[in-house]
Scaffold this active site. Structure first.
Site, PDB file in Angstrom:
ATOM      1  N   LYS A 127       0.807  -1.233   0.000  1.00 44.45           N
ATOM      2  CA  LYS A 127       0.000   0.000   0.000  1.00 44.45           C
ATOM      3  C   LYS A 127       0.836   1.277   0.000  1.00 44.45           C
ATOM      4  CE  LYS A 127      -4.293  -1.734   0.558  1.00 44.45           C
ATOM      5  NZ  LYS A 127      -5.473  -1.348  -0.252  1.00 44.45           N
ATOM      6  N   THR A 174      -8.557   9.562   4.572  1.00 42.30           N
ATOM      7  CA  THR A 174      -8.830   8.285   3.924  1.00 42.30           C
ATOM      8  C   THR A 174      -9.627   7.383   4.834  1.00 42.30           C
ATOM      9  OG1 THR A 174      -7.925   6.543   2.531  1.00 42.30           O
ATOM     10  CG2 THR A 174      -6.818   6.928   4.642  1.00 42.30           C
ATOM     11  N   SER A 218      -9.228  -0.392   6.103  1.00 44.53           N
ATOM     12  CA  SER A 218      -9.212  -1.413   7.154  1.00 44.53           C
ATOM     13  C   SER A 218      -7.824  -1.539   7.750  1.00 44.53           C
ATOM     14  CB  SER A 218      -9.666  -2.754   6.597  1.00 44.53           C
ATOM     15  OG  SER A 218      -8.679  -3.261   5.733  1.00 44.53           O
ATOM     16  N   TYR A 253       2.505   6.727  13.263  1.00 37.94           N
ATOM     17  CA  TYR A 253       3.057   7.558  12.192  1.00 37.94           C
ATOM     18  C   TYR A 253       2.535   8.991  12.253  1.00 37.94           C
ATOM     19  CZ  TYR A 253       4.761   3.276   9.914  1.00 37.94           C
ATOM     20  OH  TYR A 253       5.406   2.101   9.622  1.00 37.94           O
ATOM     21  N   ASP A 296       4.172 -17.141 -16.745  1.00 35.18           N
ATOM     22  CA  ASP A 296       2.979 -17.765 -17.312  1.00 35.18           C
ATOM     23  C   ASP A 296       1.727 -17.339 -16.545  1.00 35.18           C
ATOM     24  OD1 ASP A 296       4.325 -19.380 -19.307  1.00 35.18           O
ATOM     25  OD2 ASP A 296       5.139 -20.508 -17.622  1.00 35.18           O
ATOM     26  N   GLY A 315      -9.286  -4.245  -5.340  1.00 35.08           N
ATOM     27  CA  GLY A 315      -8.831  -4.384  -6.716  1.00 35.08           C
ATOM     28  C   GLY A 315      -7.758  -3.395  -7.147  1.00 35.08           C
ATOM     29  N   LEU A 348      -4.430  -3.365  -6.185  1.00 37.68           N
ATOM     30  CA  LEU A 348      -3.233  -4.136  -6.523  1.00 37.68           C
ATOM     31  C   LEU A 348      -3.486  -4.969  -7.774  1.00 37.68           C
ATOM     32  CD1 LEU A 348      -0.366  -5.130  -5.733  1.00 37.68           C
ATOM     33  CD2 LEU A 348      -1.471  -6.908  -4.353  1.00 37.68           C
ATOM     34  N   GLU A 401      -9.745 -13.900  -4.048  1.00 34.44           N
ATOM     35  CA  GLU A 401     -10.492 -13.309  -2.934  1.00 34.44           C
ATOM     36  C   GLU A 401     -10.826 -14.376  -1.894  1.00 34.44           C
ATOM     37  OE1 GLU A 401     -13.343  -9.803  -4.399  1.00 34.44           O
ATOM     38  OE2 GLU A 401     -13.880 -11.754  -5.271  1.00 34.44           O
ATOM     39  N   GLY A 452     -15.866 -13.023   0.856  1.00 36.39           N
ATOM     40  CA  GLY A 452     -15.827 -11.684   0.249  1.00 36.39           C
ATOM     41  C   GLY A 452     -15.520 -11.781  -1.230  1.00 36.39           C
ATOM     42  N   ASP A 491     -16.874 -10.662  -3.943  1.00 36.40           N
ATOM     43  CA  ASP A 491     -17.611  -9.713  -4.795  1.00 36.40           C
ATOM     44  C   ASP A 491     -16.983  -9.551  -6.181  1.00 36.40           C
ATOM     45  OD1 ASP A 491     -15.913  -8.305  -2.586  1.00 36.40           O
ATOM     46  OD2 ASP A 491     -15.782  -6.983  -4.327  1.00 36.40           O
ATOM     47  N   LYS A 538      10.037 -19.070   6.316  1.00 34.50           N
ATOM     48  CA  LYS A 538      10.538 -18.219   7.408  1.00 34.50           C
ATOM     49  C   LYS A 538      10.059 -16.771   7.311  1.00 34.50           C
ATOM     50  CE  LYS A 538      12.968 -21.944   8.044  1.00 34.50           C
ATOM     51  NZ  LYS A 538      12.334 -23.009   8.857  1.00 34.50           N
ATOM     52  N   SER A 556       0.965  -9.720  -0.409  1.00 32.36           N
ATOM     53  CA  SER A 556       0.593  -8.301  -0.313  1.00 32.36           C
ATOM     54  C   SER A 556       1.066  -7.618   0.969  1.00 32.36           C
ATOM     55  CB  SER A 556      -0.919  -8.146  -0.457  1.00 32.36           C
ATOM     56  OG  SER A 556      -1.590  -8.881   0.539  1.00 32.36           O
TER      57      SER A 556
END
Lengths: 317, 317
Positions: free
Chosen positions: A51, A73, A76, A113, A170, A179, A181, A202, A206, A208, A271, A302
């Site tokens: 992100k 913003t 989650s 932060y 491949d 959606g 990423l 997904e 969830g 969708d 690991k 991700s």
């Protein structure tokens, strides 16, 4: 709209700022699937997830005036942390609207932060409505987690980096929530590895985008119950879905118990700590939903932001 | 004896066989210690620990006749797995004498690579005596876990790789059990980063090299009680200790509770699984035993082979 040239612009802006995350391989995984797997480890990205790429690029594109007024913003978690960190780097005040059941680690990190966090009840309020209200009151620019051209362009740098490092693929397995990423990855793959089949994954609860992909129109999920907290988004956006429709080869969904098995595999054999949402891409292979024998497969991890107590519970279950 | 030219020979043999493991950095760690830390991740090495380097190089140096007859070793785990894997690659039969309380994961992995495992009781038998007996009976060549010039040379490639990648260091923190990694690291550091202070770190309960370092002669520990199972060795060997005496700047020891804190830090902030023994190097910094402010510090993570159930217990404690 957004295309690969935007991804290239994002890559230039992110150069030297975002980590060029390592690509790991695993003999055990290769033997298990009879394929060559390349794991792109965005769990090692700044703030623990891909992100940061979109968030930093989006902030970089704002005017001086917008930066001075601040940014809002809703997320989650991982987008919130990423934007909070990017805000700190740019000196921009960030306001984050988060669901009250977001993982404690993610809320704490976002505040750490320097962002302001406003919690809301997932069952009672729409985050978009609350976000519009607060941003209007305070004059903040909204940078949503995925429904934004700069966010999509930034996230597209993950696949670009992976393919430029290991060569054409491949298949490319991608975790899907809103959606961002997935759409960005598909833009990059189309350009730098034209024969690569991009697969979005997904959680079953969830699904969708899976359903939207079949029906051809935006379908929604209401507060899906899944441990993949980054994929509890109600739906893709018109922007991300239009890119997905055009460039993604297929959409698959997986169970939570497979996600748990994948957190174990990643920890025990590779690991690394991967959050449940980050396991989606591998999980579809784990469930043998795709025949990848003899193929070269990219697997995007991700993120890695998960409470250790939660992981420990999974591993004891 | 062994010197840096042997490390160079080992590096050539290992090229394309052992992983050139990634070097990770952490902004959080850098801020915590006010230093620049470079983590050399041997937990990503083949078979999950640096041990593969020495094991493979040692096997590569045997005669055809020795390889045909087979090899024996004794090890608390990682050397066993590494030698078993190297044996599989060379087609050499490996016999491993392991303590009966070795982690289940390590015993299973060793057998999984095709080695024969003989368990013994740590409190009743000396592994060296048992090893000599069996190797004599079966005509096996003994490759011990650290008391061997080729093992030391192989392990020395870790520090060589790290320094060649990130440049000269002020400090190099190294996990110490029998001193194979530590002695090899010190040989490399002396050559490729002559001003680097090499620091060996042991668990408090198994501080035999610390005491040897002070007294100038080989001291021993009998079955030390520590979660750092890779450092439960009774003592260094004459070979490793003579190199350590000459090239290591200081020896430190740390508590098991600090090792647990470090497994958490690695998982939570750096998203990697590190076994307790692999946390020794960081643990000395964690206990503020060394002022590294403003310095460039290498931290060797020796391995990542730990049962997830054990980790989960640590994290819940």
């Amino acid at each position: 709209m957004v295309d690969f040239s935007d991804v290239q612009r994002a890559a230039s802006v992110l150069d030297g700022v975002a980590h060029k995350t390592p690509v790991l391989t695993s003999k055990t995984a290769n033997e298990k699937f009879g394929a060559q797997l390349y794991f792109k480890c965005e769990n090692f990205q700044r703030a623990g997830a891909f992100k940061f790429r979109g968030a930093y690029f989006a902030l970089s594109q704002l005017s001086e005036d917008q930066r001075t007024r601040g940014v809002l913003t809703y997320s989650s978690g991982n987008h919130a942390q990423a934007l909070a960190l990017a805000g700190k780097l740019f000196g921009v005040q960030i306001v984050v609207i988060m669901p009250s059941d977001a993982p404690a680690l993610k809320v704490a990190a976002t505040k750490g932060y320097g962002a302001e966090v406003i919690l809301y009840d997932r069952d009672e309020t729409s985050r978009e409505a609350l976000g519009s209200q607060i941003s209007a009151e305070r004059g903040l620019t909204v940078i949503p987690p995925y429904d934004h051209v700069d966010i999509v362009a930034g996230q597209g740098t993950v696949a670009k980096e992976l393919i430029e490092k290991v060569g054409e693929l491949d298949y490319l397995m991608v975790c899907a929530g809103g959606g961002g990423l997935l759409s960005g990855s598909s833009l990059s793959a189309k350009k730098v590895s034209p024969n690569c089949k991009v697969i979005g994954v997904e959680p079953e609860a969830g699904d969708d985008i899976c359903r939207s992909f079949r029906s051809g129109q935006l379908e929604t999920c209401h507060n899906p119950e899944t441990i993949a907290d980054g994929a509890r988004t109600p739906s893709a956006s018109e922007l991300t879905f239009s890119i997905i429709k055009q460039n993604v080869f297929d959409m698959l969904s997986v169970t939570d118990s497979t996600l748990i098995a994948c957190t174990k595999f990643y920890a025990e054999r590779m690991k690394i700590i991967v959050e449940p949402t980050g396991c989606l891409s591998l999980a579809a292979l784990w469930e043998n939903q795709l025949d990848v024998a003899g193929k070269k497969v990219g697997v995007i991890i991700s993120g890695g932001n998960v409470d250790l107590a939660t992981l420990a519970e999974f591993w004891n279950s």
